[in-house]
Design a protein around this motif. Structure first.
Motif, PDB file in Angstrom:
ATOM      1  N   ALA A 161       6.435 -23.774 -12.812  1.00 36.06           N
ATOM      2  CA  ALA A 161       5.734 -23.010 -11.980  1.00 36.06           C
ATOM      3  C   ALA A 161       6.875 -22.636 -10.939  1.00 36.06           C
ATOM      4  O   ALA A 161       6.694 -21.636 -10.246  1.00 36.06           O
ATOM      5  N   GLY A 162       7.615 -23.584 -10.584  1.00 34.31           N
ATOM      6  CA  GLY A 162       8.775 -23.287  -9.601  1.00 34.31           C
ATOM      7  C   GLY A 162       9.447 -22.245 -10.108  1.00 34.31           C
ATOM      8  O   GLY A 162       9.798 -21.257  -9.260  1.00 34.31           O
ATOM      9  N   PHE A 163       9.878 -22.110 -11.279  1.00 37.11           N
ATOM     10  CA  PHE A 163      10.771 -21.178 -11.680  1.00 37.11           C
ATOM     11  C   PHE A 163      10.022 -19.853 -11.841  1.00 37.11           C
ATOM     12  O   PHE A 163      10.432 -18.634 -11.218  1.00 37.11           O
ATOM     13  N   VAL A 164       8.461 -19.761 -12.034  1.00 34.22           N
ATOM     14  CA  VAL A 164       8.109 -18.589 -11.887  1.00 34.22           C
ATOM     15  C   VAL A 164       7.968 -18.165 -10.406  1.00 34.22           C
ATOM     16  O   VAL A 164       7.700 -16.616 -10.130  1.00 34.22           O
ATOM     17  N   ARG A 165       7.752 -19.050  -9.411  1.00 39.99           N
ATOM     18  CA  ARG A 165       7.513 -18.684  -8.122  1.00 39.99           C
ATOM     19  C   ARG A 165       8.832 -17.990  -7.684  1.00 39.99           C
ATOM     20  O   ARG A 165       9.043 -17.021  -6.971  1.00 39.99           O
ATOM     21  N   ASP A 166       9.865 -18.493  -7.951  1.00 37.27           N
ATOM     22  CA  ASP A 166      11.447 -17.846  -7.730  1.00 37.27           C
ATOM     23  C   ASP A 166      11.503 -16.535  -8.329  1.00 37.27           C
ATOM     24  O   ASP A 166      12.040 -15.612  -7.572  1.00 37.27           O
ATOM     25  N   TRP A 167      11.047 -16.491  -9.683  1.00 39.37           N
ATOM     26  CA  TRP A 167      11.040 -15.101 -10.440  1.00 39.37           C
ATOM     27  C   TRP A 167      10.401 -14.010  -9.598  1.00 39.37           C
ATOM     28  O   TRP A 167      10.761 -12.963  -9.208  1.00 39.37           O
ATOM     29  N   LEU A 168       9.120 -14.400  -9.276  1.00 42.28           N
ATOM     30  CA  LEU A 168       8.261 -13.316  -8.709  1.00 42.28           C
ATOM     31  C   LEU A 168       8.746 -12.980  -7.190  1.00 42.28           C
ATOM     32  O   LEU A 168       8.809 -11.871  -6.811  1.00 42.28           O
ATOM     33  N   ALA A 169       9.291 -14.103  -6.427  1.00 45.77           N
ATOM     34  CA  ALA A 169       9.852 -13.783  -5.300  1.00 45.77           C
ATOM     35  C   ALA A 169      10.897 -12.833  -5.312  1.00 45.77           C
ATOM     36  O   ALA A 169      11.439 -11.929  -4.435  1.00 45.77           O
ATOM     37  N   PHE A 170      12.000 -13.049  -6.428  1.00 42.67           N
ATOM     38  CA  PHE A 170      12.970 -12.029  -6.569  1.00 42.67           C
ATOM     39  C   PHE A 170      12.588 -10.731  -6.624  1.00 42.67           C
ATOM     40  O   PHE A 170      13.121  -9.818  -6.123  1.00 42.67           O
ATOM     41  N   HIS A 171      11.536 -10.790  -7.464  1.00 39.12           N
ATOM     42  CA  HIS A 171      11.205  -9.295  -7.830  1.00 39.12           C
ATOM     43  C   HIS A 171      10.413  -8.474  -6.507  1.00 39.12           C
ATOM     44  O   HIS A 171      10.338  -7.397  -6.392  1.00 39.12           O
ATOM     45  N   ASP A 172       9.585  -9.421  -5.682  1.00 35.88           N
ATOM     46  CA  ASP A 172       8.968  -8.865  -4.564  1.00 35.88           C
ATOM     47  C   ASP A 172      10.333  -8.505  -3.612  1.00 35.88           C
ATOM     48  O   ASP A 172       9.896  -7.438  -2.872  1.00 35.88           O
ATOM     49  N   ARG A 173      11.290  -9.305  -3.492  1.00 35.44           N
ATOM     50  CA  ARG A 173      12.507  -8.819  -2.641  1.00 35.44           C
ATOM     51  C   ARG A 173      13.001  -7.398  -3.015  1.00 35.44           C
ATOM     52  O   ARG A 173      13.365  -6.700  -2.224  1.00 35.44           O
ATOM     53  N   ARG A 174      13.220  -7.486  -4.603  1.00 40.47           N
ATOM     54  CA  ARG A 174      13.698  -6.099  -5.054  1.00 40.47           C
ATOM     55  C   ARG A 174      12.772  -4.956  -4.861  1.00 40.47           C
ATOM     56  O   ARG A 174      13.591  -3.991  -4.508  1.00 40.47           O
ATOM     57  N   ALA A 175      11.694  -5.248  -4.826  1.00 38.89           N
ATOM     58  CA  ALA A 175      10.545  -4.118  -4.641  1.00 38.89           C
ATOM     59  C   ALA A 175      10.645  -3.839  -3.112  1.00 38.89           C
ATOM     60  O   ALA A 175      10.737  -2.385  -2.806  1.00 38.89           O
ATOM     61  N   ALA A 176      10.778  -4.690  -2.190  1.00 33.53           N
ATOM     62  CA  ALA A 176      10.708  -4.437  -0.814  1.00 33.53           C
ATOM     63  C   ALA A 176      12.012  -3.573  -0.428  1.00 33.53           C
ATOM     64  O   ALA A 176      12.074  -2.592   0.387  1.00 33.53           O
ATOM     65  N   ARG A 177      13.050  -3.836  -1.047  1.00 32.93           N
ATOM     66  CA  ARG A 177      14.369  -3.293  -0.795  1.00 32.93           C
ATOM     67  C   ARG A 177      14.388  -1.562  -1.289  1.00 32.93           C
ATOM     68  O   ARG A 177      14.802  -1.014  -0.669  1.00 32.93           O
ATOM     69  N   GLN A 178      13.939  -1.788  -2.314  1.00 32.12           N
ATOM     70  CA  GLN A 178      13.798  -0.261  -2.850  1.00 32.12           C
ATOM     71  C   GLN A 178      12.884   0.448  -2.102  1.00 32.12           C
ATOM     72  O   GLN A 178      13.171   1.902  -1.736  1.00 32.12           O
ATOM     73  N   GLN A 179      11.532   0.064  -1.685  1.00 33.56           N
ATOM     74  CA  GLN A 179      10.853   0.864  -0.801  1.00 33.56           C
ATOM     75  C   GLN A 179      11.454   0.974   0.546  1.00 33.56           C
ATOM     76  O   GLN A 179      11.338   2.251   1.088  1.00 33.56           O
ATOM     77  N   LEU A 180      12.192   0.217   1.079  1.00 34.74           N
ATOM     78  CA  LEU A 180      13.001   0.399   2.424  1.00 34.74           C
ATOM     79  C   LEU A 180      14.016   1.537   2.061  1.00 34.74           C
ATOM     80  O   LEU A 180      14.159   2.521   3.043  1.00 34.74           O
ATOM     81  N   LEU A 181      14.772   1.317   0.968  1.00 25.85           N
ATOM     82  CA  LEU A 181      15.649   2.663   0.628  1.00 25.85           C
ATOM     83  C   LEU A 181      15.005   3.989   0.615  1.00 25.85           C
ATOM     84  O   LEU A 181      15.447   5.131   0.960  1.00 25.85           O
ATOM     85  N   TRP A 182      13.903   3.908  -0.158  1.00 22.38           N
ATOM     86  CA  TRP A 182      13.199   5.118  -0.164  1.00 22.38           C
ATOM     87  C   TRP A 182      12.514   5.646   0.977  1.00 22.38           C
ATOM     88  O   TRP A 182      12.741   6.852   1.411  1.00 22.38           O
ATOM     89  N   ARG A 183      12.257   5.073   1.836  1.00 26.30           N
ATOM     90  CA  ARG A 183      11.698   5.263   3.127  1.00 26.30           C
ATOM     91  C   ARG A 183      12.757   5.816   4.189  1.00 26.30           C
ATOM     92  O   ARG A 183      12.695   6.998   4.790  1.00 26.30           O
ATOM     93  N   ALA A 184      14.170   5.315   3.997  1.00 24.51           N
ATOM     94  CA  ALA A 184      15.151   5.393   4.768  1.00 24.51           C
ATOM     95  C   ALA A 184      15.640   6.858   4.384  1.00 24.51           C
ATOM     96  O   ALA A 184      15.909   7.767   5.206  1.00 24.51           O
ATOM     97  N   SER A 185      15.568   7.186   3.107  1.00 19.58           N
ATOM     98  CA  SER A 185      16.107   8.453   2.592  1.00 19.58           C
ATOM     99  C   SER A 185      15.155   9.571   2.756  1.00 19.58           C
ATOM    100  O   SER A 185      15.508  10.546   3.305  1.00 19.58           O
ATOM    101  N   VAL A 186      13.930   9.272   3.076  1.00 20.18           N
ATOM    102  CA  VAL A 186      12.828  10.364   3.300  1.00 20.18           C
ATOM    103  C   VAL A 186      12.846  10.597   4.614  1.00 20.18           C
ATOM    104  O   VAL A 186      12.925  11.688   5.037  1.00 20.18           O
ATOM    105  N   ILE A 187      13.233   9.623   5.461  1.00 17.33           N
ATOM    106  CA  ILE A 187      13.147   9.879   7.046  1.00 17.33           C
ATOM    107  C   ILE A 187      14.700  10.528   7.049  1.00 17.33           C
ATOM    108  O   ILE A 187      14.974  11.681   8.094  1.00 17.33           O
ATOM    109  N   ALA A 188      15.710  10.353   6.656  1.00 10.81           N
ATOM    110  CA  ALA A 188      17.122  10.954   6.691  1.00 10.81           C
ATOM    111  C   ALA A 188      17.008  12.569   6.473  1.00 10.81           C
ATOM    112  O   ALA A 188      17.221  13.446   6.763  1.00 10.81           O
ATOM    113  N   LEU A 189      16.242  12.881   5.260  1.00 10.76           N
ATOM    114  CA  LEU A 189      15.868  14.139   4.820  1.00 10.76           C
ATOM    115  C   LEU A 189      15.110  15.055   5.417  1.00 10.76           C
ATOM    116  O   LEU A 189      15.257  16.084   5.954  1.00 10.76           O
TER     117      LEU A 189
END
Length: 99
Positions: free
Chosen positions: A56-84
């Motif tokens: 369960a701990g490995f699955v929890r860490d794996w999900l947390a990694f994917h959540d952080r990656r998705a949040a980072r991608q969303q932040l980059l997307w929003r920043a690029s939309v704001i800049a444009l």
């Protein structure tokens, strides 16, 4: 066999098992793993493994990694939309002032 490195911290097993677990979770997909983990936590929390032999701990860490990656991608997307948007607004104002 080539040694693979996980993109997140692994404290559950050696690299070979961890890489196999990572590939299995990737194959299942984030949504399916999240649903299986939620079911595990709700109904089978006393069991150590969630999916096959993956802890369960490995699955929890794996999900947390994917959540952080998705949040980072969303932040980059929003920043690029704001800049444009700022570039387009600036161009519109400059175009209006020249006319």
């Amino acid at each position: 066999m080539k040694s693979h490195r996980l993109p997140f911290e692994n404290r559950w097993t050696n690299n070979t098992h961890a890489w196999q677990w990572n590939c299995e979770l990737d194959r299942l997909g984030v949504a399916n793993v999240r649903a299986m983990f939620a079911d595990h936590e709700a109904h089978h929390a006393s069991q150590r493994t969630v999916i096959f032999d993956i802890p369960a701990g490995f699955v929890r860490d794996w999900l947390a990694f994917h959540d952080r990656r998705a949040a980072r991608q969303q932040l980059l997307w929003r920043a690029s939309v704001i800049a444009l948007t700022l570039i387009a607004a600036t161009a519109a104002v400059l175009g209006a002032l020249r006319a």
